[in-house]
Design a protein around this motif. Structure first.
Motif, PDB file in Angstrom:
ATOM      1  N   GLU A  92       0.806  -1.218   0.000  1.00  0.00           N
ATOM      2  CA  GLU A  92       0.000   0.000   0.000  1.00  0.00           C
ATOM      3  C   GLU A  92       0.840   1.269   0.000  1.00  0.00           C
ATOM      4  O   GLU A  92       0.445   2.260  -0.594  1.00  0.00           O
ATOM      5  N   ASP A  93       1.959   1.256   0.702  1.00  0.00           N
ATOM      6  CA  ASP A  93       2.797   2.451   0.769  1.00  0.00           C
ATOM      7  C   ASP A  93       4.265   2.081   0.664  1.00  0.00           C
ATOM      8  O   ASP A  93       4.916   2.408  -0.308  1.00  0.00           O
ATOM      9  N   ALA A  94       4.807   1.417   1.672  1.00  0.00           N
ATOM     10  CA  ALA A  94       6.210   1.012   1.685  1.00  0.00           C
ATOM     11  C   ALA A  94       6.303  -0.380   2.293  1.00  0.00           C
ATOM     12  O   ALA A  94       5.445  -0.783   3.082  1.00  0.00           O
ATOM     13  N   CYS A  95       7.354  -1.092   1.941  1.00  0.00           N
ATOM     14  CA  CYS A  95       7.547  -2.458   2.447  1.00  0.00           C
ATOM     15  C   CYS A  95       7.858  -2.486   3.934  1.00  0.00           C
ATOM     16  O   CYS A  95       7.554  -3.452   4.623  1.00  0.00           O
ATOM     17  N   PHE A  96       8.503  -1.435   4.415  1.00  0.00           N
ATOM     18  CA  PHE A  96       8.979  -1.410   5.796  1.00  0.00           C
ATOM     19  C   PHE A  96       8.537  -0.111   6.465  1.00  0.00           C
ATOM     20  O   PHE A  96       8.214   0.862   5.804  1.00  0.00           O
ATOM     21  N   ILE A  97       8.601  -0.105   7.785  1.00  0.00           N
ATOM     22  CA  ILE A  97       8.365   1.098   8.586  1.00  0.00           C
ATOM     23  C   ILE A  97       9.634   1.354   9.390  1.00  0.00           C
ATOM     24  O   ILE A  97      10.141   0.454  10.069  1.00  0.00           O
ATOM     25  N   ALA A  98      10.185   2.567   9.299  1.00  0.00           N
ATOM     26  CA  ALA A  98      11.325   2.963  10.124  1.00  0.00           C
ATOM     27  C   ALA A  98      10.774   3.379  11.484  1.00  0.00           C
ATOM     28  O   ALA A  98       9.944   4.283  11.575  1.00  0.00           O
ATOM     29  N   THR A  99      11.215   2.698  12.536  1.00  0.00           N
ATOM     30  CA  THR A  99      10.658   2.899  13.871  1.00  0.00           C
ATOM     31  C   THR A  99      11.579   3.646  14.832  1.00  0.00           C
ATOM     32  O   THR A  99      11.174   3.968  15.939  1.00  0.00           O
ATOM     33  N   ASP A 100      12.821   3.905  14.395  1.00  0.00           N
ATOM     34  CA  ASP A 100      13.767   4.613  15.255  1.00  0.00           C
ATOM     35  C   ASP A 100      14.909   5.128  14.389  1.00  0.00           C
ATOM     36  O   ASP A 100      15.204   4.551  13.339  1.00  0.00           O
ATOM     37  N   VAL A 101      15.539   6.209  14.818  1.00  0.00           N
ATOM     38  CA  VAL A 101      16.713   6.746  14.127  1.00  0.00           C
ATOM     39  C   VAL A 101      17.659   7.329  15.167  1.00  0.00           C
ATOM     40  O   VAL A 101      17.216   7.832  16.209  1.00  0.00           O
ATOM     41  N   THR A 102      18.937   7.216  14.899  1.00  0.00           N
ATOM     42  CA  THR A 102      19.949   7.843  15.742  1.00  0.00           C
ATOM     43  C   THR A 102      21.071   8.328  14.849  1.00  0.00           C
ATOM     44  O   THR A 102      21.277   7.799  13.757  1.00  0.00           O
ATOM     45  N   GLU A 103      21.772   9.336  15.319  1.00  0.00           N
ATOM     46  CA  GLU A 103      22.929   9.857  14.585  1.00  0.00           C
ATOM     47  C   GLU A 103      24.185   9.441  15.335  1.00  0.00           C
ATOM     48  O   GLU A 103      24.302   9.652  16.538  1.00  0.00           O
ATOM     49  N   ALA A 136       5.754  12.939   3.731  1.00  0.00           N
ATOM     50  CA  ALA A 136       5.989  11.514   3.916  1.00  0.00           C
ATOM     51  C   ALA A 136       7.471  11.288   3.633  1.00  0.00           C
ATOM     52  O   ALA A 136       7.957  11.635   2.566  1.00  0.00           O
ATOM     53  N   CYS A 137       8.170  10.730   4.590  1.00  0.00           N
ATOM     54  CA  CYS A 137       9.615  10.556   4.469  1.00  0.00           C
ATOM     55  C   CYS A 137       9.946   9.066   4.393  1.00  0.00           C
ATOM     56  O   CYS A 137       9.390   8.258   5.144  1.00  0.00           O
ATOM     57  N   TYR A 138      10.854   8.737   3.469  1.00  0.00           N
ATOM     58  CA  TYR A 138      11.228   7.347   3.214  1.00  0.00           C
ATOM     59  C   TYR A 138      12.743   7.216   3.205  1.00  0.00           C
ATOM     60  O   TYR A 138      13.451   8.155   2.864  1.00  0.00           O
ATOM     61  N   LEU A 149       9.126   6.439   7.309  1.00  0.00           N
ATOM     62  CA  LEU A 149       9.367   6.806   8.693  1.00  0.00           C
ATOM     63  C   LEU A 149       8.034   6.987   9.404  1.00  0.00           C
ATOM     64  O   LEU A 149       7.150   7.699   8.894  1.00  0.00           O
ATOM     65  N   ASN A 150       7.886   6.346  10.572  1.00  0.00           N
ATOM     66  CA  ASN A 150       6.671   6.586  11.338  1.00  0.00           C
ATOM     67  C   ASN A 150       6.754   7.983  11.963  1.00  0.00           C
ATOM     68  O   ASN A 150       7.767   8.667  11.856  1.00  0.00           O
ATOM     69  N   ARG A 151       5.688   8.405  12.587  1.00  0.00           N
ATOM     70  CA  ARG A 151       5.599   9.779  13.086  1.00  0.00           C
ATOM     71  C   ARG A 151       6.710  10.113  14.085  1.00  0.00           C
ATOM     72  O   ARG A 151       7.327  11.173  14.015  1.00  0.00           O
ATOM     73  N   SER A 152       6.971   9.216  15.034  1.00  0.00           N
ATOM     74  CA  SER A 152       7.986   9.522  16.051  1.00  0.00           C
ATOM     75  C   SER A 152       9.390   9.538  15.440  1.00  0.00           C
ATOM     76  O   SER A 152      10.231  10.349  15.842  1.00  0.00           O
ATOM     77  N   THR A 153       9.640   8.685  14.459  1.00  0.00           N
ATOM     78  CA  THR A 153      10.951   8.680  13.798  1.00  0.00           C
ATOM     79  C   THR A 153      11.133   9.945  12.980  1.00  0.00           C
ATOM     80  O   THR A 153      12.226  10.519  12.935  1.00  0.00           O
ATOM     81  N   TRP A 154      10.048  10.399  12.334  1.00  0.00           N
ATOM     82  CA  TRP A 154      10.085  11.669  11.600  1.00  0.00           C
ATOM     83  C   TRP A 154      10.435  12.805  12.564  1.00  0.00           C
ATOM     84  O   TRP A 154      11.288  13.646  12.269  1.00  0.00           O
TER      85      TRP A 154
END
Length: 186
Positions: A92-103, A136-138, A149-154
């Motif tokens: 429907e949109d993307a194969c995966f959901i990004a649930t966290d990010v760190t630098e 919408a960020c991918y 990217l889910n909302r919190s990851t965004w």
């Protein structure tokens, strides 16, 4: 052997993250030449839930295993590829959901809903679509497949952009592995 999810991103160094990325052994679907096409009866909903014949797939290990077989062709058709057949899968949109990010050390590391880890950069660019009001960020994962990217990851990514000195004038851009990625839609 039971599956051990990677530790939280916040507690890992870039070297540890890169090591875990390298350890993920994926099937060599690029080298396979299936002779038959078909339909998998599978769908990945916009929220990242996997379905088979209308029923949710509740086994995380099954989703993780099958996700390693995903590809997306130039026409946007998603496929599950095996050595013998290539099966369509509705996404429907993307194969995966990004649930966290760190630098870490100039790189952005994303954790996906499958526990895969992706380091954004030249091979894994960040793409923004949508509108300024509803972006919408991918991030590219592999073989043409992306993670949204889910909302919190965004929100985490925007905080990183601000910490990197980003501003509205530069599109709230972030940098990862020497690549610059604006976070506002074109």
């Amino acid at each position: 052997m039971p599956y051990e999810p990677p530790p939280e991103l916040a507690g890992m160094t870039l070297a540890q993250i890169a090591d875990l990325v390298a350890q993920r052994k994926l099937p060599p679907v690029e080298g396979w030449a299936p002779q038959q096409d078909g339909d998998s009866g599978m769908r990945i909903a916009a929220d990242g839930t996997w379905y088979h014949d209308g029923s949710p797939v509740t086994r995380g290990a099954m989703v993780r295993a099958v996700s390693g077989l995903l590809t997306c062709d130039a026409d946007g058709q998603h496929w599950l590829v095996t050595p013998f057949e290539r099966l369509t899968i509705e996404v429907e949109d993307a194969c995966f959901i990004a649930t966290d990010v760190t630098e870490r050390d100039g790189a952005l590391a994303f954790r996906l809903n499958t526990d895969d880890l992706v380091l954004a950069g030249p091979e894994h660019p960040i793409r923004v679509a949508g509108t300024p009001e509803e972006p919408a960020c991918y991030v590219m994962v592999r073989r043409g497949c992306e993670a949204r990217l889910n909302r919190s990851t965004w929100a985490q990514l925007v905080e990183i952009a601000i910490a990197q000195g980003g501003s509205e004038a530069d599109g709230w851009a972030v940098t990862s592995q020497g690549e610059n990625f604006p976070l506002t839609p074109p």
